[in-house]
Design an enzyme around this catalytic site. Sequence first.
Site, short mmCIF file in Angstrom:
data_model
loop_
_atom_site.label_atom_id
_atom_site.label_comp_id
_atom_site.label_asym_id
_atom_site.label_seq_id
_atom_site.Cartn_x
_atom_site.Cartn_y
_atom_site.Cartn_z
CB SER A 295 -0.93 0.00 1.21
OG SER A 295 -0.20 -0.33 2.36
CG HIS B 199 -3.15 -0.97 -2.76
ND1 HIS B 199 -3.61 0.27 -2.39
CD2 HIS B 199 -3.07 -1.68 -1.62
CE1 HIS B 199 -3.79 0.30 -1.09
NE2 HIS B 199 -3.47 -0.87 -0.59
CD GLU C 5 -4.78 3.00 -4.99
OE1 GLU C 5 -4.95 4.23 -4.99
OE2 GLU C 5 -4.13 2.43 -4.09
CG ASN D 133 -3.56 3.77 1.72
OD1 ASN D 133 -4.66 3.80 2.27
ND2 ASN D 133 -2.90 2.65 1.56
N1 CAA Z 1 -20.42 -13.01 0.79
C1 CAA Z 1 -21.02 -12.24 -0.15
N2 CAA Z 1 -21.52 -11.02 0.09
C2 CAA Z 1 -21.43 -10.55 1.35
C3 CAA Z 1 -20.82 -11.29 2.38
C4 CAA Z 1 -20.33 -12.57 2.07
N3 CAA Z 1 -19.75 -13.34 2.99
N4 CAA Z 1 -20.85 -10.54 3.51
C5 CAA Z 1 -21.45 -9.39 3.21
N5 CAA Z 1 -21.82 -9.39 1.91
C6 CAA Z 1 -22.52 -8.33 1.19
C7 CAA Z 1 -23.83 -8.04 1.91
O1 CAA Z 1 -24.84 -8.95 1.53
C8 CAA Z 1 -24.11 -6.64 1.46
O2 CAA Z 1 -24.60 -6.66 0.13
P1 CAA Z 1 -25.73 -5.61 -0.36
O3 CAA Z 1 -25.05 -4.27 -0.31
O4 CAA Z 1 -26.05 -6.07 -1.75
O5 CAA Z 1 -26.84 -5.75 0.63
C9 CAA Z 1 -22.70 -6.03 1.41
O6 CAA Z 1 -21.80 -7.13 1.23
C10 CAA Z 1 -22.34 -5.29 2.69
O7 CAA Z 1 -22.32 -6.22 3.76
P2 CAA Z 1 -22.97 -5.97 5.20
O8 CAA Z 1 -24.33 -5.37 5.02
O9 CAA Z 1 -22.89 -7.22 5.99
O10 CAA Z 1 -21.99 -4.99 5.91
P3 CAA Z 1 -21.93 -3.42 5.90
O11 CAA Z 1 -23.05 -2.83 5.13
O12 CAA Z 1 -21.74 -3.08 7.31
O13 CAA Z 1 -20.58 -3.15 5.07
C11 CAA Z 1 -18.27 -2.94 4.71
C12 CAA Z 1 -19.36 -3.69 5.48
C13 CAA Z 1 -18.33 -3.30 3.23
C14 CAA Z 1 -16.94 -3.41 5.29
C15 CAA Z 1 -18.50 -1.40 4.90
O14 CAA Z 1 -18.57 -1.09 6.27
C16 CAA Z 1 -17.40 -0.58 4.29
O15 CAA Z 1 -17.36 -0.36 3.10
N6 CAA Z 1 -16.47 -0.09 5.15
C17 CAA Z 1 -15.33 0.67 4.71
C18 CAA Z 1 -14.23 -0.28 4.30
C19 CAA Z 1 -13.05 0.45 3.73
O16 CAA Z 1 -12.95 1.67 3.70
N7 CAA Z 1 -12.08 -0.35 3.28
C20 CAA Z 1 -10.84 0.17 2.77
C21 CAA Z 1 -9.84 0.22 3.87
S1 CAA Z 1 -8.31 0.87 3.30
C22 CAA Z 1 -7.50 -0.45 2.65
O17 CAA Z 1 -7.93 -1.55 2.69
C23 CAA Z 1 -6.24 -0.17 1.96
C24 CAA Z 1 -5.02 0.02 2.73
O18 CAA Z 1 -3.97 -0.03 2.15
C25 CAA Z 1 -5.03 0.36 4.17
#
Ligand code: CAA
Length: 283
Positions: free
Chosen positions: A117, A138, A150, A188
């Site tokens: 990252s 990424h 990315e 990031n």
């Molecule tokens: N299989 C298939 N689909 C699934 C699933 C599974 N096991 N678990 C959940 N889903 C689906 C759900 O059914 C739902 O689908 P719909 O939108 O069609 O209803 C969707 O995924 C969202 O799931 P949830 O409703 O259970 O959960 P949520 O709404 O609380 O979302 C999340 C969870 C996607 C993590 C959300 O909170 C989110 O986007 N958070 C931010 C995450 C983020 O910013 N990530 C980037 C971090 S930075 C990084 O990674 C890079 C780095 O270098 C640091």
Amino acid sequence: MKTVGVVGCGLMGSGIAQVSAMAGLTTWVREVDQPTLDKGLGRIRKFLDDGVAKGKVTAESRDETLGRLKGTTELQDFATCDLVIEAVVESMDAKRQVFSTLDRIVPASTVLASNTSSLSITEIASTASRPERVLGLHFFNPVPLMKLVEVIRALPTSDAAFDAARGFVERLGKTAVVAKDTPGFVVNRLLVPYLLDAVRIYESGVASKEDIDNGMKLGCGYPMGPLTLLDFVGLDTTYSIANIMFEEFKLPQYAAPPLLKRMVLAGYLGRKSGRGFYDYSMT
Ligand code: CAA
């Protein structure tokens, strides 16, 4: 592209291996030992089982995906891979070691990608005898749900390697954002100063952690507030990315706040350690 290798089956590596296998590709995933590998494969199985329970994945697709996944503790098994994605710890030494080993094992046509990252892809590529086949891919956590990858061109990356990697991202059904090889790339570069500022606001007593999180969730429509997101990403991971970015840019927005450093030193790393800004010991 038929066969993909993923080095590392932690949080990111297991997610990458899962989406690769779900896209119909035979996918090797390697961990350092069998217990760590079993844990990573178990995480994939659980995600797919949950997907079946939620009606998002069919039982047939889960079984086919698991059938395409091949766990190993030996990089030698990557000899037939068309693309290898490294997702080991965020350490230049560890990554250089993986790339120099892969360089001896895989055919000349294999594309080598790092999921780093913040580390320099050009520096990682300098380990390889064919640096033109090295680039960055990424992914974002949770990999199976986040739609972005990315794609990072190092200075020596060839058009052929770049096009193959981009084609792979499309095959996963994800959107590619192309970025130059600079620390933090696009996401990031924007996200880390925001997360660090949230810690600074909390540290200086402007608002409670719940109010900071609700502010951004309810005021800006973010899916998670910044302190919840820090717990989700890992405080140690964010601290390490911030340090790499500060080292490169020497700008105050990338300087880790004292509280973040102390929480990392105390072992409050977020969800994975059971405690970060919030308590996860009961979950
Ligand atoms: N299989 C298939 N689909 C699934 C699933 C599974 N096991 N678990 C959940 N889903 C689906 C759900 O059914 C739902 O689908 P719909 O939108 O069609 O209803 C969707 O995924 C969202 O799931 P949830 O409703 O259970 O959960 P949520 O709404 O609380 O979302 C999340 C969870 C996607 C993590 C959300 O909170 C989110 O986007 N958070 C931010 C995450 C983020 O910013 N990530 C980037 C971090 S930075 C990084 O990674 C890079 C780095 O270098 C640091």
